[in-house]
Design an enzyme around this catalytic site. Structure first.
Site, PDB file in Angstrom:
ATOM      1  N   LYS A  11      84.104  26.602  18.023  1.00 56.47           N
ATOM      2  CA  LYS A  11      83.729  26.275  19.395  1.00 56.47           C
ATOM      3  C   LYS A  11      84.973  25.894  20.225  1.00 56.47           C
ATOM      4  O   LYS A  11      86.063  25.731  19.661  1.00 56.47           O
ATOM      5  CB  LYS A  11      82.681  25.157  19.351  1.00 56.47           C
ATOM      6  CG  LYS A  11      81.396  25.554  18.597  1.00 56.47           C
ATOM      7  CD  LYS A  11      80.397  24.405  18.617  1.00 56.47           C
ATOM      8  CE  LYS A  11      79.136  24.725  17.846  1.00 56.47           C
ATOM      9  NZ  LYS A  11      78.170  23.592  17.899  1.00 56.47           N
ATOM     10  N   TYR A  51      71.182  29.568  21.713  1.00 55.41           N
ATOM     11  CA  TYR A  51      70.606  28.232  21.519  1.00 55.41           C
ATOM     12  C   TYR A  51      69.189  28.156  22.094  1.00 55.41           C
ATOM     13  O   TYR A  51      68.800  27.123  22.632  1.00 55.41           O
ATOM     14  CB  TYR A  51      71.516  27.174  22.151  1.00 55.41           C
ATOM     15  CG  TYR A  51      72.777  26.905  21.350  1.00 55.41           C
ATOM     16  CD1 TYR A  51      72.729  26.615  19.986  1.00 55.41           C
ATOM     17  CD2 TYR A  51      74.026  26.904  21.965  1.00 55.41           C
ATOM     18  CE1 TYR A  51      73.882  26.357  19.250  1.00 55.41           C
ATOM     19  CE2 TYR A  51      75.189  26.647  21.233  1.00 55.41           C
ATOM     20  CZ  TYR A  51      75.106  26.372  19.876  1.00 55.41           C
ATOM     21  OH  TYR A  51      76.247  26.105  19.153  1.00 55.41           O
ATOM     22  N   PHE A  59      69.850  17.278  25.883  1.00 55.10           N
ATOM     23  CA  PHE A  59      71.302  17.468  25.762  1.00 55.10           C
ATOM     24  C   PHE A  59      71.753  18.896  26.067  1.00 55.10           C
ATOM     25  O   PHE A  59      72.952  19.184  26.047  1.00 55.10           O
ATOM     26  CB  PHE A  59      71.793  17.048  24.373  1.00 55.10           C
ATOM     27  CG  PHE A  59      71.183  17.822  23.230  1.00 55.10           C
ATOM     28  CD1 PHE A  59      71.641  19.084  22.877  1.00 55.10           C
ATOM     29  CD2 PHE A  59      70.129  17.269  22.493  1.00 55.10           C
ATOM     30  CE1 PHE A  59      71.075  19.789  21.832  1.00 55.10           C
ATOM     31  CE2 PHE A  59      69.552  17.975  21.438  1.00 55.10           C
ATOM     32  CZ  PHE A  59      70.032  19.240  21.105  1.00 55.10           C
ATOM     33  N   ARG A  87      77.347  26.204   5.544  1.00 56.83           N
ATOM     34  CA  ARG A  87      76.670  25.020   6.111  1.00 56.83           C
ATOM     35  C   ARG A  87      77.126  23.755   5.360  1.00 56.83           C
ATOM     36  O   ARG A  87      77.331  22.709   5.964  1.00 56.83           O
ATOM     37  CB  ARG A  87      75.137  25.165   6.019  1.00 56.83           C
ATOM     38  CG  ARG A  87      74.525  26.276   6.870  1.00 56.83           C
ATOM     39  CD  ARG A  87      74.523  26.009   8.345  1.00 56.83           C
ATOM     40  NE  ARG A  87      73.843  24.795   8.744  1.00 56.83           N
ATOM     41  CZ  ARG A  87      73.551  24.489  10.018  1.00 56.83           C
ATOM     42  NH1 ARG A  87      73.880  25.320  11.008  1.00 56.83           N
ATOM     43  NH2 ARG A  87      72.950  23.363  10.326  1.00 56.83           N
ATOM     44  N   THR A  93      74.776  18.310  11.367  1.00 53.37           N
ATOM     45  CA  THR A  93      74.941  18.242  12.824  1.00 53.37           C
ATOM     46  C   THR A  93      75.332  16.841  13.284  1.00 53.37           C
ATOM     47  O   THR A  93      76.204  16.689  14.144  1.00 53.37           O
ATOM     48  CB  THR A  93      73.609  18.652  13.508  1.00 53.37           C
ATOM     49  OG1 THR A  93      73.057  19.771  12.817  1.00 53.37           O
ATOM     50  CG2 THR A  93      73.812  18.983  14.959  1.00 53.37           C
ATOM     51  N   ARG A 104      83.136  18.996   9.796  1.00 51.23           N
ATOM     52  CA  ARG A 104      82.717  18.012  10.805  1.00 51.23           C
ATOM     53  C   ARG A 104      83.079  16.592  10.363  1.00 51.23           C
ATOM     54  O   ARG A 104      83.455  15.754  11.184  1.00 51.23           O
ATOM     55  CB  ARG A 104      81.219  18.160  11.072  1.00 51.23           C
ATOM     56  CG  ARG A 104      80.899  19.439  11.860  1.00 51.23           C
ATOM     57  CD  ARG A 104      79.416  19.737  11.895  1.00 51.23           C
ATOM     58  NE  ARG A 104      79.085  20.829  12.828  1.00 51.23           N
ATOM     59  CZ  ARG A 104      77.899  21.399  12.903  1.00 51.23           C
ATOM     60  NH1 ARG A 104      76.911  21.001  12.087  1.00 51.23           N
ATOM     61  NH2 ARG A 104      77.664  22.368  13.767  1.00 51.23           N
ATOM     62  N   ASN A 114      81.351  19.398  18.031  1.00 55.05           N
ATOM     63  CA  ASN A 114      81.425  19.357  16.570  1.00 55.05           C
ATOM     64  C   ASN A 114      82.055  20.606  15.960  1.00 55.05           C
ATOM     65  O   ASN A 114      81.792  20.950  14.817  1.00 55.05           O
ATOM     66  CB  ASN A 114      80.025  19.103  15.999  1.00 55.05           C
ATOM     67  CG  ASN A 114      79.051  20.199  16.387  1.00 55.05           C
ATOM     68  OD1 ASN A 114      79.419  21.152  17.048  1.00 55.05           O
ATOM     69  ND2 ASN A 114      77.817  20.074  15.952  1.00 55.05           N
ATOM     70  N   HIS A 117      80.023  26.424  14.538  1.00 51.30           N
ATOM     71  CA  HIS A 117      78.640  26.889  14.373  1.00 51.30           C
ATOM     72  C   HIS A 117      78.573  27.770  13.127  1.00 51.30           C
ATOM     73  O   HIS A 117      79.494  28.548  12.870  1.00 51.30           O
ATOM     74  CB  HIS A 117      78.200  27.735  15.580  1.00 51.30           C
ATOM     75  CG  HIS A 117      76.962  28.518  15.297  1.00 51.30           C
ATOM     76  ND1 HIS A 117      75.702  27.963  15.418  1.00 51.30           N
ATOM     77  CD2 HIS A 117      76.775  29.774  14.817  1.00 51.30           C
ATOM     78  CE1 HIS A 117      74.804  28.872  15.040  1.00 51.30           C
ATOM     79  NE2 HIS A 117      75.435  29.977  14.662  1.00 51.30           N
ATOM     80  N   GLU A 128      72.479  36.796  14.830  1.00 54.43           N
ATOM     81  CA  GLU A 128      73.705  36.309  15.471  1.00 54.43           C
ATOM     82  C   GLU A 128      74.844  37.310  15.301  1.00 54.43           C
ATOM     83  O   GLU A 128      75.641  37.511  16.219  1.00 54.43           O
ATOM     84  CB  GLU A 128      74.070  34.929  14.907  1.00 54.43           C
ATOM     85  CG  GLU A 128      73.048  33.881  15.351  1.00 54.43           C
ATOM     86  CD  GLU A 128      73.211  32.513  14.703  1.00 54.43           C
ATOM     87  OE1 GLU A 128      74.113  32.350  13.841  1.00 54.43           O
ATOM     88  OE2 GLU A 128      72.441  31.610  15.064  1.00 54.43           O
TER      89      GLU A 128
END
Ligand code: UDP
Ligand code: MG
Length: 134
Positions: A11, A51, A59, A87, A93, A104, A114, A117, A128
């Protein structure tokens, strides 16, 4: 063990903080293969699609602003059980629950900002990869 592909996206804060190299190093150390990669700038439309499970959350405006704040670095990563494997390497998250040793856990101090993705299932991985590399 089934070979899988997952969509990983570094990100805007990862690029701003010059952390792309450290995160790619971890993916390579793990033995996964990066089969495609490209830097790109997202727009509101693709963010809302990516998303879509979150567009009605309070948020979301902050998340949208974040994802528009600079380029992202997208990758297709391949390996045995790589979807769950990535993951696990990312950490959860909620940054307060992300343990040291995870991406993270080591680099994020916010649940929004964070860094990374990763697809969360075979179905989302397929979607995706099609969305960002189709
Ligand atoms: N997010 C946020 N606040 C929250 C939950 C999520 O800002 O309370 C942001 C965060 O950047 C997260 C993204 O929305 O990575 C997508 O949320 P998701 O639940 O899909 O988490 P992920 O799969 O990225 O761990
Ligand atoms: Mg998610």
């Amino acid at each position: 063990m089934a070979k899988q592909q997952t969509y990983i996206m570094l990100k805007p804060d990862t690029i701003r903080r010059r952390l792309i190299g450290q995160i790619i190093t971890r993916i390579e150390q793990k033995g996964y293969q990066i089969v495609q990669a490209r830097q790109m700038t997202l727009n509101k439309e693709i963010i809302a699609e990516h998303y879509s499970h979150l567009t009605d959350k309070p948020f979301f405006p902050k998340l949208e602003e974040y994802m528009l704040s600079g380029p992202v670095f997208g990758m297709i990563v391949e390996g045995d059980e790589v979807i769950q494997g990535m993951r696990t390497m990312m950490g959860p998250t909620d940054f307060t629950k992300a343990l040291p040793g995870t991406i993270r856990g080591d680099f994020a101090n916010s649940t929004t900002y964070n860094l990374i993705h990763g697809s969360d299932s075979e179905e989302t991985a397929r979607e995706e990869i099609g969305r960002f590399f189709g």
